[in-house]
Design an enzyme around this catalytic site. Structure first.
Site, PDB file in Angstrom:
ATOM      1  N   ASP A  64      15.959  -4.312   4.078  1.00 53.37           N
ATOM      2  CA  ASP A  64      14.545  -4.548   4.381  1.00 53.37           C
ATOM      3  C   ASP A  64      14.125  -3.438   5.343  1.00 53.37           C
ATOM      4  OD1 ASP A  64      12.103  -5.310   5.408  1.00 53.37           O
ATOM      5  OD2 ASP A  64      12.640  -7.423   5.623  1.00 53.37           O
ATOM      6  N   SER A 146      -0.528   8.919  -0.141  1.00 51.82           N
ATOM      7  CA  SER A 146      -1.542   8.411  -1.062  1.00 51.82           C
ATOM      8  C   SER A 146      -2.846   9.187  -0.885  1.00 51.82           C
ATOM      9  CB  SER A 146      -1.772   6.931  -0.750  1.00 51.82           C
ATOM     10  OG  SER A 146      -2.977   6.488  -1.297  1.00 51.82           O
ATOM     11  N   TYR A 161      -3.731   0.129   5.833  1.00 44.56           N
ATOM     12  CA  TYR A 161      -3.135   1.038   4.835  1.00 44.56           C
ATOM     13  C   TYR A 161      -3.620   2.473   5.048  1.00 44.56           C
ATOM     14  CZ  TYR A 161      -1.622   2.913   0.310  1.00 44.56           C
ATOM     15  OH  TYR A 161      -1.028   3.677  -0.676  1.00 44.56           O
ATOM     16  N   LYS A 165      -1.462   5.782   6.186  1.00 44.86           N
ATOM     17  CA  LYS A 165      -1.232   6.962   5.341  1.00 44.86           C
ATOM     18  C   LYS A 165      -1.696   8.245   6.049  1.00 44.86           C
ATOM     19  CE  LYS A 165       0.905   5.043   1.896  1.00 44.86           C
ATOM     20  NZ  LYS A 165       2.333   5.311   1.673  1.00 44.86           N
TER      21      LYS A 165
HETATM   22  N1  LIG Z   1       0.981   2.470  -6.978  1.00 46.42           N
HETATM   23  C1  LIG Z   1       0.002   3.338  -6.705  1.00 46.42           C
HETATM   24  O1  LIG Z   1      -1.004   3.411  -7.387  1.00 46.42           O
HETATM   25  C2  LIG Z   1       0.153   4.298  -5.545  1.00 46.42           C
HETATM   26  C3  LIG Z   1      -0.814   5.267  -5.338  1.00 46.42           C
HETATM   27  C4  LIG Z   1      -0.678   6.151  -4.262  1.00 46.42           C
HETATM   28  C5  LIG Z   1       0.419   6.057  -3.430  1.00 46.42           C
HETATM   29  N2  LIG Z   1       1.332   5.085  -3.651  1.00 46.42           N
HETATM   30  C6  LIG Z   1       2.479   4.988  -2.721  1.00 46.42           C
HETATM   31  O2  LIG Z   1       3.681   4.983  -3.472  1.00 46.42           O
HETATM   32  C7  LIG Z   1       4.666   4.222  -2.794  1.00 46.42           C
HETATM   33  C8  LIG Z   1       5.263   3.178  -3.739  1.00 46.42           C
HETATM   34  O3  LIG Z   1       4.227   2.368  -4.208  1.00 46.42           O
HETATM   35  P1  LIG Z   1       4.410   1.354  -5.420  1.00 46.42           P
HETATM   36  O4  LIG Z   1       3.032   1.064  -5.919  1.00 46.42           O
HETATM   37  O5  LIG Z   1       5.453   1.834  -6.356  1.00 46.42           O
HETATM   38  O6  LIG Z   1       4.933   0.089  -4.651  1.00 46.42           O
HETATM   39  P2  LIG Z   1       5.272  -1.306  -5.265  1.00 46.42           P
HETATM   40  O7  LIG Z   1       5.157  -1.343  -6.743  1.00 46.42           O
HETATM   41  O8  LIG Z   1       4.513  -2.306  -4.467  1.00 46.42           O
HETATM   42  O9  LIG Z   1       6.822  -1.362  -4.922  1.00 46.42           O
HETATM   43  C9  LIG Z   1       7.295  -2.333  -4.228  1.00 46.42           C
HETATM   44  C10 LIG Z   1       8.764  -1.971  -3.979  1.00 46.42           C
HETATM   45  O10 LIG Z   1       8.940  -1.929  -2.602  1.00 46.42           O
HETATM   46  C11 LIG Z   1      10.013  -2.789  -2.257  1.00 46.42           C
HETATM   47  N3  LIG Z   1       9.740  -3.287  -0.927  1.00 46.42           N
HETATM   48  C12 LIG Z   1       8.609  -3.890  -0.484  1.00 46.42           C
HETATM   49  N4  LIG Z   1       8.741  -4.208   0.813  1.00 46.42           N
HETATM   50  C13 LIG Z   1       9.983  -3.778   1.195  1.00 46.42           C
HETATM   51  C14 LIG Z   1      10.699  -3.808   2.400  1.00 46.42           C
HETATM   52  N5  LIG Z   1      10.195  -4.359   3.502  1.00 46.42           N
HETATM   53  N6  LIG Z   1      11.930  -3.258   2.426  1.00 46.42           N
HETATM   54  C15 LIG Z   1      12.476  -2.716   1.329  1.00 46.42           C
HETATM   55  N7  LIG Z   1      11.847  -2.647   0.159  1.00 46.42           N
HETATM   56  C16 LIG Z   1      10.613  -3.181   0.096  1.00 46.42           C
HETATM   57  C17 LIG Z   1      10.026  -3.832  -3.344  1.00 46.42           C
HETATM   58  O11 LIG Z   1      11.295  -4.325  -3.557  1.00 46.42           O
HETATM   59  P3  LIG Z   1      11.882  -5.654  -2.943  1.00 46.42           P
HETATM   60  O12 LIG Z   1      10.838  -6.701  -3.104  1.00 46.42           O
HETATM   61  O13 LIG Z   1      13.112  -5.834  -3.761  1.00 46.42           O
HETATM   62  O14 LIG Z   1      12.202  -5.301  -1.535  1.00 46.42           O
HETATM   63  C18 LIG Z   1       9.675  -2.972  -4.561  1.00 46.42           C
HETATM   64  O15 LIG Z   1      10.820  -2.293  -5.023  1.00 46.42           O
HETATM   65  C19 LIG Z   1       3.993   3.632  -1.557  1.00 46.42           C
HETATM   66  O16 LIG Z   1       4.255   4.453  -0.435  1.00 46.42           O
HETATM   67  C20 LIG Z   1       2.517   3.710  -1.909  1.00 46.42           C
HETATM   68  O17 LIG Z   1       1.686   3.767  -0.770  1.00 46.42           O
HETATM   69  C21 LIG Z   1       1.236   4.188  -4.671  1.00 46.42           C
END
Ligand SMILES: NC(=O)c1ccc[n+]([C@@H]2O[C@H](COP(=O)([O-])OP(=O)(O)OC[C@H]3O[C@@H](n4cnc5c(N)ncnc54)[C@H](OP(=O)(O)O)[C@@H]3O)[C@@H](O)[C@H]2O)c1
Length: 196
Positions: A64, A146, A161, A165
Site C-alpha cells: 500500500d 496528468s 488531485y 499533480k
Molecule cells: N486514467 C487516466 O485517464 C489518466 C490520465 C492522466 C493521468 N493518469 C495518471 O496515471 C496514473 C495511473 O492511473 P490509472 O487511471 O491507471 O489508475 P487506476 O486505474 O485507478 O489504477 C488503480 C491502481 O492503483 C492501485 N492502487 C490504488 N491505491 C493504491 C495504494 N494505496 N497502494 C498501492 N496501489 C494502489 C490499484 O491496485 P490495488 O487496488 O490492488 O492496490 C490499481 O492497480 C495515475 O498517476 C493517474 O493520475 C491517468
C-alpha cells in the site's frame, strides 16, 4: 533495449489500469519487473497469464503506497533479492471526484490524495534513487503525471488531485537538480498523460 535486459523495474499501482499495462510491456521487453499494489491476488492472476519465461521475471509484492513502511519493505526486498532498483515507474495516483477543497468533512479524501499522489512519490523515489546511487547505476525514475491534472477548470470537484499533480511537476524538476547535484547520472522523467 539491450542495456535493459534483466534490469529491475519497480512499477507502482500495477494491478490494473496504466500500471498493469506498463508492467506487462516491461516484462515482455526482457526486464525483471516488481509489481506493487494492494491486491496481491490480482497481481498473482496477472502473473499466471504471462508466458512462462516472463513469469520468472515478474515479482508481485503487496504494497500500500500510502504506508511508508510497506514501501521501505518492498524496496528492501528488491535490494536483497534482486540486487537493487534500476528503473522506477511511479505510476501511483489516486483520483476522487465530486468533493471540493472547501467542503466540510473532506479530510479523508485530502489525506488519501496527498498520501498517494505526493508522499508516496517522495518515498518511492527516495528508495529507488539511493539504490541506484550506491551502485553508481545510471537508472531512470519515471513519474506519471496528468495533463488534465494541470487545468482545474476541466475538473471541478477534483479537490487535491490538481494541486497534487502540480506538486509532481515541481518534484520532477527538483529531482533533476538533486540527482545531478549528487553527482549521479540517474535520469528523472515525467510523463504527463491525457485523460483516457
Ligand atoms: N486514467 C487516466 O485517464 C489518466 C490520465 C492522466 C493521468 N493518469 C495518471 O496515471 C496514473 C495511473 O492511473 P490509472 O487511471 O491507471 O489508475 P487506476 O486505474 O485507478 O489504477 C488503480 C491502481 O492503483 C492501485 N492502487 C490504488 N491505491 C493504491 C495504494 N494505496 N497502494 C498501492 N496501489 C494502489 C490499484 O491496485 P490495488 O487496488 O490492488 O492496490 C490499481 O492497480 C495515475 O498517476 C493517474 O493520475 C491517468
Amino acid at each position: 533495449m539491450e542495456r535493459w535486459q534483466n534490469r529491475v523495474a519497480v512499477v507502482t499501482e500495477a494491478s490494473s489500469g496504466i500500471g498493469a499495462a506498463i508492467a506487462a510491456d516491461l516484462v515482455k521487453a526482457g526486464l525483471v519487473v516488481v509489481a506493487l499494489a494492494r491486491r496481491e491476488t490480482r497481481l498473482q492472476e496477472i502473473k499466471k497469464a504471462l508466458q512462462a519465461d516472463q513469469q520468472q521475471r515478474y515479482h508481485p509484492i503487496k504494497c500500500d503506497v500510502t504506508n511508508e513502511e510497506d514501501i521501505k519493505k518492498a524496496f528492501a526486498w528488491v535490494e536483497k533479492d534482486l540486487g537493487g532498483t534500476d528503473i522506477l515507474v511511479n505510476n501511483a495516483g489516486a483520483f476522487h471526484y465530486g468533493v471540493n477543497l472547501v467542503d466540510s468533512d473532506n479530510s479523508g479524501v485530502i489525506h488519501k490524495i496527498v498520501d498517494t499522489n505526493v508522499k508516496a512519490v517522495a518515498f518511492c523515489v527516495r528508495e529507488a534513487f539511493n539504490s541506484m546511487k550506491k551502485r553508481d547505476f545510471a537508472g531512470h525514475v519515471i513519474i506519471i503525471n496528468s495533463v488534465a491534472g494541470h487545468t482545474s477548470e476541466r475538473f471541478p470537484g477534483a479537490n487535491m488531485y490538481i494541486p497534487s499533480k502540480h506538486a509532481v511537476t515541481a518534484m520532477a524538476q527538483t529531482y533533476r537538480h538533486e540527482f545531478a547535484h549528487a553527482g549521479t547520472k540517474v535520469k528523472s522523467r515525467v510523463l504527463a498523460l491525457e485523460l483516457l
